[in-house]
Design an enzyme around this catalytic site. Sequence first.
Site, PDB file in Angstrom:
ATOM      1  N   ARG A  82       0.810  -1.235   0.000  1.00 20.66           N
ATOM      2  CA  ARG A  82       0.000   0.000   0.000  1.00 20.66           C
ATOM      3  C   ARG A  82       0.840   1.282   0.000  1.00 20.66           C
ATOM      4  NH1 ARG A  82      -2.806  -3.064   3.714  1.00 20.66           N
ATOM      5  NH2 ARG A  82      -4.644  -4.055   2.834  1.00 20.66           N
ATOM      6  N   LYS A 104       3.796  11.716 -10.513  1.00 23.46           N
ATOM      7  CA  LYS A 104       3.055  10.823 -11.411  1.00 23.46           C
ATOM      8  C   LYS A 104       3.892   9.576 -11.652  1.00 23.46           C
ATOM      9  CE  LYS A 104       0.257  13.788 -14.406  1.00 23.46           C
ATOM     10  NZ  LYS A 104       0.060  14.134 -15.825  1.00 23.46           N
ATOM     11  N   GLU A 146      11.532  19.500 -23.153  1.00 21.15           N
ATOM     12  CA  GLU A 146      10.693  19.811 -21.978  1.00 21.15           C
ATOM     13  C   GLU A 146      11.155  21.124 -21.325  1.00 21.15           C
ATOM     14  OE1 GLU A 146       7.992  18.092 -21.423  1.00 21.15           O
ATOM     15  OE2 GLU A 146       8.329  15.983 -21.930  1.00 21.15           O
ATOM     16  N   LYS A 188       8.140  23.239 -12.545  1.00 22.21           N
ATOM     17  CA  LYS A 188       7.232  22.086 -12.484  1.00 22.21           C
ATOM     18  C   LYS A 188       6.637  21.960 -11.083  1.00 22.21           C
ATOM     19  CE  LYS A 188       6.068  17.489 -13.649  1.00 22.21           C
ATOM     20  NZ  LYS A 188       6.392  16.205 -14.241  1.00 22.21           N
ATOM     21  N   GLU A 198      -4.072  17.528 -11.283  1.00 22.53           N
ATOM     22  CA  GLU A 198      -4.393  17.937 -12.653  1.00 22.53           C
ATOM     23  C   GLU A 198      -5.864  18.286 -12.843  1.00 22.53           C
ATOM     24  OE1 GLU A 198      -2.079  15.761 -15.510  1.00 22.53           O
ATOM     25  OE2 GLU A 198      -3.368  16.406 -17.141  1.00 22.53           O
ATOM     26  N   ARG A 202      -2.249  22.427 -13.793  1.00 27.42           N
ATOM     27  CA  ARG A 202      -1.294  21.389 -14.184  1.00 27.42           C
ATOM     28  C   ARG A 202      -1.429  21.077 -15.674  1.00 27.42           C
ATOM     29  NH1 ARG A 202       0.989  16.230 -10.623  1.00 27.42           N
ATOM     30  NH2 ARG A 202       2.554  15.658 -12.158  1.00 27.42           N
ATOM     31  N   ASN A 206       0.952  20.120 -20.142  1.00 27.10           N
ATOM     32  CA  ASN A 206       0.635  19.311 -21.328  1.00 27.10           C
ATOM     33  C   ASN A 206       0.832  20.087 -22.625  1.00 27.10           C
ATOM     34  OD1 ASN A 206      -0.047  17.038 -19.863  1.00 27.10           O
ATOM     35  ND2 ASN A 206      -2.171  17.696 -19.607  1.00 27.10           N
ATOM     36  N   HIS A 209       1.815  18.442 -25.827  1.00 30.44           N
ATOM     37  CA  HIS A 209       1.674  17.004 -25.600  1.00 30.44           C
ATOM     38  C   HIS A 209       0.449  16.388 -26.272  1.00 30.44           C
ATOM     39  CE1 HIS A 209       4.974  17.551 -22.887  1.00 30.44           C
ATOM     40  NE2 HIS A 209       4.971  16.287 -22.518  1.00 30.44           N
ATOM     41  N   HIS A 213       1.606  13.410 -28.248  1.00 34.28           N
ATOM     42  CA  HIS A 213       1.155  12.036 -27.976  1.00 34.28           C
ATOM     43  C   HIS A 213       0.560  11.390 -29.222  1.00 34.28           C
ATOM     44  CE1 HIS A 213       0.898  12.807 -23.370  1.00 34.28           C
ATOM     45  NE2 HIS A 213       2.043  12.250 -23.692  1.00 34.28           N
ATOM     46  N   HIS A 226      10.152  10.648 -26.779  1.00 35.67           N
ATOM     47  CA  HIS A 226       9.055  11.463 -26.253  1.00 35.67           C
ATOM     48  C   HIS A 226       9.341  12.958 -26.474  1.00 35.67           C
ATOM     49  CE1 HIS A 226       5.911  12.892 -23.602  1.00 35.67           C
ATOM     50  NE2 HIS A 226       6.811  13.575 -22.917  1.00 35.67           N
TER      51      HIS A 226
HETATM   52  N1  LIG Z   1       6.137  10.812 -14.538  1.00 38.05           N
HETATM   53  C1  LIG Z   1       6.213  11.881 -15.294  1.00 38.05           C
HETATM   54  O1  LIG Z   1       5.791  12.970 -14.917  1.00 38.05           O
HETATM   55  C2  LIG Z   1       6.855  11.774 -16.629  1.00 38.05           C
HETATM   56  C3  LIG Z   1       7.126  12.935 -17.364  1.00 38.05           C
HETATM   57  C4  LIG Z   1       7.768  12.805 -18.601  1.00 38.05           C
HETATM   58  C5  LIG Z   1       8.111  11.548 -19.069  1.00 38.05           C
HETATM   59  N2  LIG Z   1       7.828  10.433 -18.340  1.00 38.05           N
HETATM   60  C6  LIG Z   1       8.203   9.092 -18.820  1.00 38.05           C
HETATM   61  O2  LIG Z   1       9.625   9.028 -18.892  1.00 38.05           O
HETATM   62  C7  LIG Z   1       9.990   8.070 -19.874  1.00 38.05           C
HETATM   63  C8  LIG Z   1      11.099   8.627 -20.746  1.00 38.05           C
HETATM   64  O3  LIG Z   1      12.198   8.916 -19.911  1.00 38.05           O
HETATM   65  P1  LIG Z   1      13.657   9.124 -20.520  1.00 38.05           P
HETATM   66  O4  LIG Z   1      13.583  10.030 -21.678  1.00 38.05           O
HETATM   67  O5  LIG Z   1      14.506   9.483 -19.373  1.00 38.05           O
HETATM   68  O6  LIG Z   1      13.996   7.692 -21.147  1.00 38.05           O
HETATM   69  P2  LIG Z   1      14.677   6.358 -20.530  1.00 38.05           P
HETATM   70  O7  LIG Z   1      14.392   6.224 -19.095  1.00 38.05           O
HETATM   71  O8  LIG Z   1      14.301   5.232 -21.426  1.00 38.05           O
HETATM   72  O9  LIG Z   1      16.228   6.670 -20.726  1.00 38.05           O
HETATM   73  C9  LIG Z   1      16.768   6.803 -22.040  1.00 38.05           C
HETATM   74  C10 LIG Z   1      18.025   5.949 -22.209  1.00 38.05           C
HETATM   75  O10 LIG Z   1      19.111   6.568 -21.517  1.00 38.05           O
HETATM   76  C11 LIG Z   1      19.797   5.615 -20.699  1.00 38.05           C
HETATM   77  N3  LIG Z   1      20.410   6.392 -19.611  1.00 38.05           N
HETATM   78  C12 LIG Z   1      19.828   6.888 -18.506  1.00 38.05           C
HETATM   79  N4  LIG Z   1      20.670   7.671 -17.833  1.00 38.05           N
HETATM   80  C13 LIG Z   1      21.848   7.652 -18.500  1.00 38.05           C
HETATM   81  C14 LIG Z   1      23.107   8.270 -18.311  1.00 38.05           C
HETATM   82  N5  LIG Z   1      23.321   9.130 -17.306  1.00 38.05           N
HETATM   83  N6  LIG Z   1      24.093   8.009 -19.209  1.00 38.05           N
HETATM   84  C15 LIG Z   1      23.866   7.187 -20.274  1.00 38.05           C
HETATM   85  N7  LIG Z   1      22.684   6.598 -20.523  1.00 38.05           N
HETATM   86  C16 LIG Z   1      21.682   6.829 -19.645  1.00 38.05           C
HETATM   87  C17 LIG Z   1      18.713   4.669 -20.298  1.00 38.05           C
HETATM   88  O11 LIG Z   1      19.257   3.444 -19.852  1.00 38.05           O
HETATM   89  C18 LIG Z   1      17.923   4.553 -21.605  1.00 38.05           C
HETATM   90  O12 LIG Z   1      18.551   3.657 -22.498  1.00 38.05           O
HETATM   91  C19 LIG Z   1       8.723   7.732 -20.650  1.00 38.05           C
HETATM   92  O13 LIG Z   1       8.278   6.455 -20.251  1.00 38.05           O
HETATM   93  C20 LIG Z   1       7.738   8.799 -20.210  1.00 38.05           C
HETATM   94  O14 LIG Z   1       6.399   8.336 -20.220  1.00 38.05           O
HETATM   95  C21 LIG Z   1       7.222  10.536 -17.137  1.00 38.05           C
HETATM   96 ZN   LIG Z   2       6.566  15.233 -21.566  1.00 34.82          ZN
END
Ligand SMILES: NC(=O)c1ccc[n+]([C@@H]2O[C@H](COP(=O)([O-])OP(=O)(O)OC[C@H]3O[C@@H](n4cnc5c(N)ncnc54)[C@H](O)[C@@H]3O)[C@@H](O)[C@H]2O)c1
Ligand SMILES: [Zn+2]
Length: 326
Positions: A82, A104, A146, A188, A198, A202, A206, A209, A213, A226
């Site tokens: 939980r 999130k 972003e 943020k 949201e 908030r 978006n 986005h 998306h 993304h």
């Molecule tokens: N929760 C939220 O508010 C929120 C907001 C935006 C995006 N997201 C989510 O985040 C995800 C995308 O995140 P991302 O762009 O970080 O992608 P990711 O987590 O897939 O990382 C991208 C690549 O970089 C590598 N990597 C990470 N740190 C590294 C470093 N310091 N040096 C070398 N390689 C490294 C990872 O292993 C991966 O291969 C999506 O799933 C998206 O939905 C969430």
């Molecule tokens: Zn985003």
Amino acid sequence: VVTAEPLVAAYGEPARAALAAAGWSATLMPVPDGESSKTLAQAGQLYGACLAAELDRGSTLFAVGGGVIGDLTGFVAGTYMRGIDLVQVPTTLLSQVDASVGGKTAVDLPQGKNLVGVFHQPRKVVIDTATLGTLPLRDLRAGMAEIVKHAAIADAEMFAALEAHPLEEWLGAPEALQRLVARNCQIKAEVVVADPREKGVRAWLNYGHTVGHAMEAAAGHWDLRHGEAVAYGMVAEALLAVSLGLAAPEVAQRQAELLAALGLAQGPLQVDLDRARQALWHDKKIERGTLKLPLVPALGQCVVRQDVPVSELVTALEQACGCGDV
Ligand SMILES: NC(=O)c1ccc[n+]([C@@H]2O[C@H](COP(=O)([O-])OP(=O)(O)OC[C@H]3O[C@@H](n4cnc5c(N)ncnc54)[C@H](O)[C@@H]3O)[C@@H](O)[C@H]2O)c1
Ligand SMILES: [Zn+2]
């Protein structure tokens, strides 16, 4: 300590060792790399690993990695017994300026991204911008999208600073980079504190986005980050703001030029336009052919328009995909 397999040596194991040195009993939990790990099956594996490590309600999960690790670990932390404590240690630019802040969490379903999740705030977010030194240029650029978004909706001064200094300059100036990342977390955090679930402002976050998306949904096997999709989305939504008479053409122009300088939203995008249009028409927020959309009337400002005709958004999407020039 949950991390992605390729990050074990550079970041996961050092984090575990640092915790152990500080007197914690810490276990490393590596998961396969990539978005394909954001699943209920992978969360299930992690619950098993948590039980095997005898984690209880007083335990803490540390997410060491990009947004994928942050979202997955956050989801597991928010639901295991939980809910247990979570610390985010983001190592990509995108997760440092966006995903790690705000609470999130989610996993994907075969039908779509982020369809199952919980709001679960981290106890702490620990950011070391030195980790960006190993991040590939493509991921750095995607993270900048972003940052441009935050500047466009909330900080005209930051927008001008981004125009004045190319990406290489930020990367070569560790203190300026730290301030930039911190400023983005602040923007943020301010928006999220005002509206954690949201219901109102908030929605600003978006910006870019809705179209972004749709492009992600339509990218199919063509790999599109993304942040790259969001950049095209911002171009489209800025064009729309101009055509609605909400923004001066200069706003869309400056934004397109800044994105292009960052290597984003340039040139024709290979997406299945029919699927993109369909994705837009199936957006959750649509009512009677119109939808609610955050738009930028002037750089550093955001308004949420309630009645944007989807047909006009489709036109803007086509323009943005087609060439990226305005
Ligand atoms: N929760 C939220 O508010 C929120 C907001 C935006 C995006 N997201 C989510 O985040 C995800 C995308 O995140 P991302 O762009 O970080 O992608 P990711 O987590 O897939 O990382 C991208 C690549 O970089 C590598 N990597 C990470 N740190 C590294 C470093 N310091 N040096 C070398 N390689 C490294 C990872 O292993 C991966 O291969 C999506 O799933 C998206 O939905 C969430
Ligand atoms: Zn985003």
